[in-house]
Each structure stands twice: as C-alpha cells, then as structure tokens.
Design a protein around this motif. Structure first.
Motif: not given
Length: 143
Positions: A1-18
């Motif tokens: 579960q922690e890994f899944d939350g970490y991946m969503r956070k990374i994806q959100r940061q990448e989307a914000q950067e894009a």
C-alpha cells in the motif's frame, strides 16, 4: 500500500510538471507571437539595459536590514525607486507624443463651411437696388 501511494505521488508530480511545462511553452509562444508579448520583451530588454544603474539602489535596499524588518532607509529607497520609475515613464510618454506629433504634424484640421448666395440680376443697377433693399430690411428688423 505504501508503494502504491508513492507511485501515485510520483505520477501526480509528473503530471504537475508536465502541466507547468505546457504553461511555460504557451507563455513563450504568446511572447513571440503577439504585440503585448513584444511589449513585454521590450520592457524586459529595457530593464536589462538599466540594470547597471539600478543595481546600487537595489543593493542598498537589500542590505538595509533583515529580510523582514522595515527601516526608514529601506522605505525611502523603495519610494525613491518608484518615483524614479514613474517620472521616467512620464518623460518617455511625453517624448514619444512629441515625436509622434512631429511625424504626424501639428496643424489642426478645421472644417470651414461657407454658404454663398448668388443673386442673378440683369444689370448692375438692379443688383445695387437689391442690396439696398436687403440692407434696409436688416436695419428695420434690428429696430
């Protein structure tokens, strides 16, 4: 579960950067393709050209105390800079309007209307009688 939350956070940061990069691209396109973008570029170039003049004032402003403190010296420098910028803007506007007036011309255009009434008479004697009658008529109306 922690890994899944970490991946969503990374994806959100990448989307914000894009999204941020897309905004930057659109802003640069606006600067390059519009008149207002051209004006912004010219003002930035003017700011860079005036940077050597403004640097001593900015240094005094930055060195006049802590980051959060408000001192009399800092206020005076800030107000002085603002007055200098406003006065320079007014002088630039005045010079630009004078130059525009020289290019366009300084004569005012005045529209003049004339109404010409032509009385046709056979002889000069008839014309003189008509003028005399008209003058008498004006004198009588004035009384």
């Amino acid at each position: 579960q922690e890994f899944d939350g970490y991946m969503r956070k990374i994806q959100r940061q990448e989307a914000q950067e894009a999204a941020y990069q897309e905004k930057l691209r659109q802003h640069e396109e606006w600067r390059q393709t519009t008149w207002s973008g051209f004006a912004v570029r010219q003002l930035q170039a003017l700011g860079q050209a005036l940077k050597p003049i403004a640097d001593p004032f900015i240094e005094v402003y930055m060195d006049s105390g802590d980051d959060n403190s408000v001192t009399a010296e800092r206020i005076l420098v800030y107000v002085g800079l603002r007055m200098y910028i406003v006065i320079c803007g007014c002088l630039f506007l005045y010079a630009f309007t004078r130059l525009l007036q020289v290019v366009v011309g300084s004569k005012d255009i005045v529209k003049v209307e004339e109404i010409v009434i032509i009385h046709e008479h056979e002889t000069e004697e008839e014309a003189a009688k008509a003028r005399a009658a008209q003058t008498r008529g004006k004198k009588q109306k004035a009384q």
